[in-house]
Write an enzyme that holds these catalytic residues in place. Structure first.
Site, mmCIF file in Angstrom:
data_model
loop_
_atom_site.group_PDB
_atom_site.id
_atom_site.type_symbol
_atom_site.label_atom_id
_atom_site.label_comp_id
_atom_site.label_asym_id
_atom_site.label_seq_id
_atom_site.Cartn_x
_atom_site.Cartn_y
_atom_site.Cartn_z
ATOM 1 N N TRP A 324 0.905 -1.234 0.007
ATOM 2 C CA TRP A 324 0.052 -0.119 -0.035
ATOM 3 C C TRP A 324 0.691 1.239 -0.125
ATOM 4 O O TRP A 324 0.498 2.284 -0.597
ATOM 5 C CB TRP A 324 -0.938 -0.040 1.101
ATOM 6 C CG TRP A 324 -1.805 1.214 1.401
ATOM 7 C CD1 TRP A 324 -3.155 1.466 0.822
ATOM 8 C CD2 TRP A 324 -1.421 2.402 2.191
ATOM 9 N NE1 TRP A 324 -3.210 2.853 1.351
ATOM 10 C CE2 TRP A 324 -2.300 3.437 2.149
ATOM 11 C CE3 TRP A 324 -0.153 2.803 3.016
ATOM 12 C CZ2 TRP A 324 -2.516 4.610 2.736
ATOM 13 C CZ3 TRP A 324 -0.149 4.078 3.487
ATOM 14 C CH2 TRP A 324 -1.272 4.832 3.327
ATOM 15 N N HIS A 325 2.035 1.015 0.527
ATOM 16 C CA HIS A 325 2.912 2.534 0.710
ATOM 17 C C HIS A 325 3.532 2.766 -0.517
ATOM 18 O O HIS A 325 3.883 3.793 -0.803
ATOM 19 C CB HIS A 325 4.013 2.189 1.890
ATOM 20 C CG HIS A 325 3.437 2.019 3.231
ATOM 21 N ND1 HIS A 325 2.833 1.061 3.776
ATOM 22 C CD2 HIS A 325 3.223 3.176 4.060
ATOM 23 C CE1 HIS A 325 2.411 1.455 5.144
ATOM 24 N NE2 HIS A 325 2.804 2.727 5.255
ATOM 25 N N GLY A 326 3.777 1.910 -1.366
ATOM 26 C CA GLY A 326 4.250 2.270 -2.683
ATOM 27 C C GLY A 326 4.797 0.969 -3.494
ATOM 28 O O GLY A 326 4.625 -0.003 -3.027
ATOM 29 N N PHE A 483 2.455 8.386 -0.788
ATOM 30 C CA PHE A 483 1.796 7.220 -0.860
ATOM 31 C C PHE A 483 0.338 7.315 -1.214
ATOM 32 O O PHE A 483 -0.596 6.633 -1.080
ATOM 33 C CB PHE A 483 1.878 6.580 0.587
ATOM 34 C CG PHE A 483 3.230 6.512 1.184
ATOM 35 C CD1 PHE A 483 4.454 5.848 0.291
ATOM 36 C CD2 PHE A 483 3.675 6.671 2.522
ATOM 37 C CE1 PHE A 483 5.778 5.909 0.721
ATOM 38 C CE2 PHE A 483 4.926 6.408 2.667
ATOM 39 C CZ PHE A 483 5.958 6.144 1.733
#
Lengths: 483, 320
Positions: A324-326, A483
């Site tokens: 999800w962060h990247g 993000f």
């Protein structure tokens, strides 16, 4: 628009004054919030406003359709339409190039050459945050936990609420949406706490995060030239940088919301005082952890079932959370590493040992608790190396250099050579101590300062002074915006 | 509730503002007592402790070229080098004005002139030296070159952001602590040999000449004219001196050099007892051994030049 910019310094009082003195009815206040939020977001890039409006329209309509639809199959189709649209947009804008590149690399490994056709995509700021917020609304409507709203303005204001639009906390409809229906009454106490949170948030961002940033950047960019102790120093500073940056943003967001009579969920509860990894994840980025818990972990089985499924579910949630962060393997490894840390606690049934709040009565922790906190911090800091590195190779190389570089016991980098690190060291000690003594509270003014007006005011002056002395000429962005 | 909140915020804001403002006053006062670089010369000026018969104004080309010890010995008087490193004429005006406001009128002012002094100032060099001097008199000049100045004037302590050693420097001022001061009557000698950067610059230019397209000379000469009027009003004799420049550099500047010299000469002609003196054709300009770069004389070059400038001063001014 950045919280730490002159524009926001002008924007906030204007919106505040209009909100309380000009627009007194909730409907008008919601329209103001909506317009202010679009302005706030459009300041960065107005083109991406269409994306938010589209997402808002989709989930608003699907919410209403879900409410009127009784046939389960059709309800499921509606739900999956929302998931497909929201995650489709997110996937395309955030992950398209990642999948294409990895697809090509994978085929390349088998000797099949595929021509590369990645796209030059600009990632809209905060897309992961508002996508998850709107998704939670549709899922909750589907689960009949939330009654869908037919008040479009309220819903649009809920999706775009400017304090938390670009970096959370990711709110649930059940908690935030009803607040847009109610008449807002200005609450003195709430506003004072809001101001304290804003002040502390600025301290965390400007003094701690931005203070650590140049050291961290230098060390991570030139790690191959620096000693082990310098690399460890850089990793520890990154732990403080990312915490100061993100918790700072969250505190400002929550504080600003309170000024407008809204209550947002807490996003951080002094995570670096956690006694084990499970506790850390109950205290770090709480709005995302609980989102994944409610909409992913529990639906795939959660802690039910045998040990195998429990372990699988833990890995799924941590890896997805990392992703999800990247769109980078570094985030996936970071997630997997945290899952690994979590595993022993899960297998020994100790993942829910520290559910209590910190004991605020004692001045200092016991030796046992101190060791537990230090161990957790070391593990977290180690995982942050992956989070901070540009790619997996660099992360592994960085770790290798910690062990193989000279054991020269002096912290020495190009940046430390040219800059005096003492002020930052003093700020960090001040920061840790103040957080420690406020650990039973949401904001930094603990009971001790609460009782003594003079000391409290002295604290306000000192914090303001330190913030002013550390403001940078160019306002720096927040890490979590990407993000 | 709202009223109570706003009143409280106003009172708290005011309190914080006043405390920070007082703290800034204390720091400014401490820095005004500091006897080390970059504050020492400024503080001597403010205290009126210079009172020289001959003063030298200008940029680093003043700071590095005019040795008051040699000049004093030759002319038997008191001279002082007030060259301010890294400044063009707009910023040099701050020092000129401060000097005239606090010290007795000099008999001779030597203002070093050249091309770079006419460049627009894009950034304040060693900005911290101006912090204790954020007065109304200096606002316009500083504000014209730095966008942050306005906010720095109105928010107390904001100007000290990023200068975390300011408390230490303040303490130095109050305790009269002296650290190494390389200046002698404002002059700083540089005994380095030729640094070779000029050759690199020439290589980059690849046979082209410097064109100075970024400078609006017409506009800058108006600023100079204003400054010259002020110098003239505060002295019996003003010498506009173009100190030696390495001759190859002059060749690179050929596009504008003679035109600018003419402008300075015309400016000097407008005033009584004001003269333009050109040292660019002096023998010093043709020997690399007297320079540490194409624009600055080294210790040997500065010593010879200071002898020559003493003779020039004696030629143009009769000391009473």
């Amino acid at each position: 628009m950045l919280f730490n910019s002159v524009e926001f310094l002008l924007f906030l009082p204007v919106v505040f004054a209009m909100y309380w003195f000009v627009f007194k009815k909730p409907i008008h206040q919601n329209i103001l919030i909506l317009c202010a939020s679009y302005f706030f977001y459009g300041w960065w890039d107005w083109r991406f406003l269409f994306l938010i409006i589209f997402s808002t329209l989709v989930d608003y309509s699907i919410g209403l359709l879900l409410h009127n639809e009784k046939v389960i199959r059709k309800r499921k189709i509606l739900l999956w339409t929302s998931i497909f649209v929201n995650l489709g947009l997110l996937g395309y804008l955030k992950y398209y190039n990642f999948f294409i590149n990895n697809f090509i690399t994978a085929f390349d490994a088998f000797g099949v050459e595929i021509s590369e056709s990645t796209l030059n995509i600009i990632l809209p700021v905060g897309i992961s945050f508002y996508t998850f917020q709107t998704l939670s609304y549709t899922i909750d409507v589907y689960r009949k936990k939330v009654i869908p709203t037919n008040n479009f303005i309220a819903f649009a204001a809920f999706v775009t609420f400017f304090p938390q639009l670009v970096a959370g906390p990711i709110e649930r409809a059940a908690h935030l949406l009803p607040q847009f229906y109610k008449k807002r009454v200005f609450d003195y106490r709430n506003a004072v706490i809001g101001m304290r949170l804003i002040l502390w948030g600025f301290f965390q961002k400007i003094v701690i995060a931005d203070g650590c940033a140049p050291y961290v950047n230098d060390i991570f960019e030139n790690y191959m030239n620096y000693s082990s102790i310098t690399l460890i120093f850089g990793s520890v500073l990154f732990s403080f940088q990312i915490y100061g940056d993100f918790a700072g943003y969250s505190n400002i967001a929550i504080g600003v919301s309170r000024l407008f009579g809204f209550d947002l969920m807490r996003n951080f509860k002094y995570p670096y005082f956690s006694r084990d990894i499970a506790e850390f994840w109950r205290r770090w980025h709480i709005s995302l952890s609980t989102w994944f818990r409610d909409y992913l972990y529990i639906p795939i089985g959660g802690s039910k079932g045998g040990k195998y499924s429990q372990v699988r579910n833990v890995f799924v949630i941590f890896i997805v959370s990392g992703f999800w962060h990247g769109a980078n393997w570094t985030f996936i490894v970071w997630g997997a590493l945290n899952a690994l840390y979590f595993l022993p606690l899960l297998l020994l049934n100790k993942n829910r040992t520290h559910l209590d709040d910190f004991d605020s009565k004692t001045l200092f922790p016991t030796v046992k608790v101190f060791v537990q906190m230090c161990t957790t911090f070391i593990l977290i800091t180690f995982a942050w190396i992956f989070f901070r590195s540009d790619n997996i190779t660099v992360a592994i190389d960085f770790i290798k250099h910690i062990f193989v570089n000279s054991n020269y016991l002096k912290i020495s980098s190009a940046y430390t050579y040219n800059h005096n690190i003492r002020p930052l060291a003093v700020y960090l000690v001040f920061f840790i101590l103040l957080e420690w003594f406020s650990r039973d509270r949401e904001q930094f003014v603990n009971t001790f300062f609460e009782r003594n007006t003079y000391l409290r005011y002295a604290m306000y002056v000192i914090i303001t002074l330190v913030i002013i002395l550390n403001i940078q000429n160019e306002a720096s962005g927040f890490i979590y915006f990407q993000f | 509730m709202m009223k109570q909140f706003l009143i409280k915020m106003f009172h708290l804001g005011l309190l914080i503002y006043l405390i920070l403002w007082c703290l800034q006053l204390v720091i400014d006062a401490g820095l005004k007592l500091n006897q080390n670089n970059p504050f020492y010369e400024w503080n001597m000026i403010d205290k009126g402790a210079i009172n020289a018969e001959v003063v030298f104004f200008g940029s680093s080309r003043t700071y590095k070229h005019y040795n008051p010890e040699i000049i004093d010995k030759k002319l038997h008087l008191n001279s002082y080098n007030l060259g301010n490193d890294g400044t063009a004429i707009d910023i040099q005006r701050i020092r000129n004005k401060a000097y005239f406001a606090n010290n007795k009128t000099p008999q001779v002012i030597v203002q070093n002139v050249d091309i770079t002094s006419l460049f627009p100032t894009e950034k304040l060099y060693k900005k911290n030296q101006y912090f204790p001097r954020y007065t109304i008199r200096n606002f316009e000049i500083l504000n014209a070159v730095d966008d942050a100045i306005f906010i720095e004037y109105i928010i107390p302590m904001y100007k000290y952001r990023g200068y975390l050693n300011v408390f230490e420097l303040t303490l130095q001022g109050y305790l009269s602590t002296k650290t190494e001061n390389k200046n002698h009557k404002g002059f700083s000698v540089n005994n380095s040999s030729w640094d070779g950067k000029f050759e690199q610059q020439k290589q980059q230019l690849n046979g082209e000449k410097l064109n100075f397209s970024h400078v609006n000379f017409k506009e800058r000469l108006l600023v100079f004219d204003e400054m010259l009027a002020n110098l003239n009003a505060h002295s019996n004799t003003v010498l506009l001196v173009w100190a030696p420049e390495y001759y190859e550099r002059q060749e690179l500047e050929a596009a504008v050099l003679s035109n600018i010299k003419n402008k300075y000469s015309e400016a000097a002609d407008k005033y009584k007892n004001t003269y333009f003196i050109d040292f660019t054709k002096d023998s010093l300009s043709y020997h690399k051994k007297y320079f540490y770069n194409s624009y600055h004389l080294n210790g040997t070059g500065a010593a010879i030049f200071s002898e020559k400038i003493a003779d020039t001063i004696a030629k143009y001014h009769v000391f009473k």
